[in-house]
Design an enzyme around this catalytic site. Structure first.
Site, short mmCIF file in Angstrom:
data_model
loop_
_atom_site.label_atom_id
_atom_site.label_comp_id
_atom_site.label_asym_id
_atom_site.label_seq_id
_atom_site.Cartn_x
_atom_site.Cartn_y
_atom_site.Cartn_z
N GLU A 170 0.84 -1.20 0.00
CA GLU A 170 0.00 0.00 0.00
C GLU A 170 0.88 1.26 0.00
OE1 GLU A 170 -3.15 -0.23 2.80
OE2 GLU A 170 -3.88 1.80 2.41
N GLU A 180 2.23 1.67 -3.46
CA GLU A 180 1.14 2.17 -4.29
C GLU A 180 0.93 3.67 -4.05
OE1 GLU A 180 -2.66 0.54 -3.24
OE2 GLU A 180 -3.67 1.42 -4.97
N CYS A 239 -7.94 -1.41 4.59
CA CYS A 239 -7.83 -2.59 5.46
C CYS A 239 -9.06 -2.82 6.32
CB CYS A 239 -6.59 -2.56 6.33
SG CYS A 239 -5.85 -0.98 6.53
N SER A 247 -7.19 2.14 -1.89
CA SER A 247 -5.99 1.38 -2.21
C SER A 247 -6.40 0.01 -2.71
CB SER A 247 -5.13 1.22 -0.96
OG SER A 247 -4.18 0.19 -1.16
N LYS A 252 -14.87 -8.75 9.47
CA LYS A 252 -13.88 -9.63 8.85
C LYS A 252 -14.50 -10.96 8.45
CE LYS A 252 -10.15 -7.10 8.94
NZ LYS A 252 -9.41 -6.78 7.72
N GLU A 299 -15.84 -10.17 5.15
CA GLU A 299 -14.75 -9.98 4.19
C GLU A 299 -14.23 -11.33 3.67
OE1 GLU A 299 -10.76 -8.78 5.64
OE2 GLU A 299 -10.84 -7.18 4.15
N GLU A 332 -14.03 -13.00 -4.50
CA GLU A 332 -12.74 -12.81 -5.18
C GLU A 332 -11.58 -13.33 -4.35
OE1 GLU A 332 -14.88 -10.52 -4.35
OE2 GLU A 332 -13.98 -8.70 -3.54
N CYS A 376 -9.38 -0.62 15.58
CA CYS A 376 -9.76 -2.03 15.78
C CYS A 376 -9.69 -2.48 17.23
CB CYS A 376 -8.88 -2.93 14.94
SG CYS A 376 -8.89 -2.52 13.19
S1 SF4 Z 1 -12.53 -3.74 13.95
FE1 SF4 Z 1 -13.69 -1.97 13.23
S2 SF4 Z 1 -12.11 -0.57 12.46
FE2 SF4 Z 1 -11.15 -2.58 12.64
S3 SF4 Z 1 -11.36 -3.52 10.62
FE3 SF4 Z 1 -13.12 -4.19 11.84
S4 SF4 Z 1 -14.74 -2.72 11.39
FE4 SF4 Z 1 -12.81 -1.81 10.72
#
Ligand code: SF4
Ligand code: SF4
Ligand code: SF4
Lengths: 108, 427
Positions: free
Chosen positions: B143, B146, B175, B195, B235, B238, B243, B401
């Site tokens: 990143e 980039e 991220c 990014s 996550k 995600e 993909e 996070c």
């Molecule tokens: S904990 Fe909150 S800030 Fe961290 S990646 Fe997950 S949603 Fe985003």
């Protein structure tokens, strides 16, 4: 209820609140509304306590690390040397980069 | 419950968070933490989540006083089964913010840094360690490079090496999957500004099943089971994006054994809470563990990687490396205090001399956390073409996070009020 004689007759209507009832009921409503506000404030204070404690923990981890810059990580250097070549290489693009999708049209 | 969802693709988990109508008292507290206005319901009535708007950040979950929101996906048992299956190498991809929170459910004080105990407990459970801090360092390399490319393109007209396209400034970090989904559902015209670098979790999964399988673990990638251990509920979403099967495709293209069913880069995700539950089920007391090493190449990380869990951390880590790459000099001081702390939007200007072009430049960066409160003006500026910044870090959760929706709840929010006042309320 008011004990004092007023110069006029007060006719109590069942649909009207006396001043005192109004104050009491109003107070209850305000108290109920205030509960979430008070709770929210104490929750925020509490939350900030955790945020600060954990934040400190990670900065402490940074300070106690021998290496503190990503490009000096020897494991990263080895990964590029043995595998990906360099950042934004073809291998990097395939494994470490991605694309995104427009999801807004699906929402009305 | 089977309402049709529109903003999810095939294979994606359609929303990680739901509200349990039995427990919801309609107190409205969650609405004040939700970044997307996805929660509906009258004061006093049962609330619901519009999954099409929801970005699965879990802030409603950790802040509901009655513990009503819950995660729709729980793979603790599945992971435990894989740990017991000798055919599999079970790799834990452990995020930075986990090591300062996972001690809490084991009775350690808030914010205790327990990397060694955590490694010990997890290796005892049968995991091999892929520290996501390693992948965070990798993210900075990709990143950051980039960003330098975009900046030199915008400032000096530099062309891409292979003639490819170069994205516009400002560059946004990518991220945080809740932020990415926020852009995808609310401001898709900003997508070119994101990014292209994957999040550390997804990089770690892809690397573990390619380079890791070949050189480090020396096993067939089909038998590496990657488990994201994250402070984050988003996550889980995600990892299910279609993909993210790049390791599988990569191996296939290079003539590797073609798998029966394609495997994802990250097989499943546990939150910090899930990890504590798993360890407790396995009768492992993290607090009593001795400090252990990570034991693999992928457990080597730097201080720059670990601060990713704090708001401002990605930016600070990127600046440390970008400064050195651009100027060829070392930094006198590694700490960028301007991007630390809990102000809603933090910004900094960094004056430096680009050694390659022999020109002075001022890099302007901003750091945004708590999307709900802080993102709109920043985004509006970018859309209107008047943003003064070159690089913007965005994290959905207030504080970053470390305060993610997958972190231990303790008494930060959920449920304590329900315990104290079970018949409180208007329900
Ligand atoms: S904990 Fe909150 S800030 Fe961290 S990646 Fe997950 S949603 Fe985003
Ligand atoms: S009980 Fe929880 S889910 Fe229900 S309205 Fe209150 S905060 Fe929201
Ligand atoms: S998970 Fe996040 S976006 Fe979804 S309803 Fe809860 S607070 Fe809102």
């Amino acid at each position: 209820m008011s004990e004092k004689k007023k110069p006029y007759d007060y006719v109590e209507s069942p649909f009207m609140l006396t001043r005192r009832e109004f104050v009491i009921i109003g107070g209850i409503i305000i108290a109920l509304l205030a509960v979430p506000v008070v709770w929210l404030r104490s929750a925020l204070v509490n939350r900030n306590y955790y945020i600060k404690a954990r934040t400190k923990g990670l900065y402490q981890d940074d300070v106690s690390s021998k290496i503190r810059m990503s490009h000096e990580n020897p494991a990263i250097a080895r990964f590029y040397k043995e595998f990906a070549g360099h950042p934004l290489s073809a291998v990097s693009e395939e494994l470490l980069h991605t694309t995104y999708v427009n999801r807004m049209n699906a929402l009305s | 419950m089977n309402v049709e969802v529109k903003t999810y693709r095939k294979g994606e988990i359609p929303g990680i968070i739901a509200i349990d109508g039995q427990n919801c008292r309609g107190c409205d507290a969650c609405k004040r933490y939700c970044p997307t206005g996805a929660i509906t319901g009258m004061f006093g009535a049962t609330h619901r989540i519009d999954r099409d708007r929801c970005i699965s950040c879990g802030q409603c979950l950790i802040n509901c006083p009655f513990g009503a929101p819950y995660e729709t996906v729980d793979t603790v048992e599945e992971v435990q089964a894989k740990l017991g299956d000798k055919r599999y190498t079970v790799a834990a991809i452990i995020a930075p913010a986990v090591r300062v929170a996972v001690g809490e459910p084991f009775g350690l004080p808030a914010g205790s840094l327990v990397t060694g105990k955590m490694y010990g407990a997890m290796r005892k459970a049968g995991f091999v360690i892929v520290d996501n801090n390693f992948a965070a360092d990798l993210t900075i390399m990709e990143e950051g490079t980039e960003f330098i490319q975009r900046a030199r393109h915008a400032l000096f007209g530099e062309k891409a090496e292979h003639g490819g396209e170069i994205g516009p400034l400002p560059q946004f970090t990518s991220c945080c999957p809740a932020w990415v989904r926020f852009v995808e559902t609310n401001y898709p015209s900003l997508i070119p500004h994101l990014s292209s670098a994957k999040s550390p979790q997804q990089m770690a999964g892809a690397v573990a099943k390619t380079y890791g399988a070949e050189r480090i673990f020396k096993v067939d990638p089909e038998f590496i089971y990657t488990v994201g251990v994250m402070p984050c509920t988003a996550k889980k979403f995600e990892a299910s994006r279609p993909e993210f099967q790049s390791a599988c495709n990569f191996v296939k293209e290079r003539g590797g054994a073609s798998p029966g069913t394609p495997y994802p880069d990250v097989d499943t995700v546990l939150t910090t809470r899930d990890l504590a539950r798993l360890l407790k089920r396995m009768k492992i007391d993290l607090a009593a563990e001795n400090n252990a090493e990570g034991g693999t190449l992928f457990a080597e990380y730097t201080g720059a990687g670990t601060i990713f869990g704090n708001t401002g951390g990605v930016m600070e880590a990127a600046l440390r490396t970008a400064y050195v790459v651009l100027t060829g000099n070392n930094l006198a001081k590694l700490e960028f205090e301007e991007v630390r702390g809990l102000r809603g939007v933090k910004s900094a200007s960094i004056q430096l001399r680009d050694a390659k072009y022999g020109k002075d430049v001022t890099l302007k960066v901003a750091v945004v956390h708590d999307i709900r409160a802080n993102i709109r003006p920043i985004v509006e500026d970018v859309l209107a073409g008047r943003s003064p910044y070159h690089f913007i870090e965005v994290m959905n959760c207030p504080g970053g996070c470390i305060n993610g929706g997958g972190q231990p709840i303790c008494d930060t929010g959920s449920s304590w009020i329900g315990r104290i006042l079970p018949s409180f309320a208007w329900s």
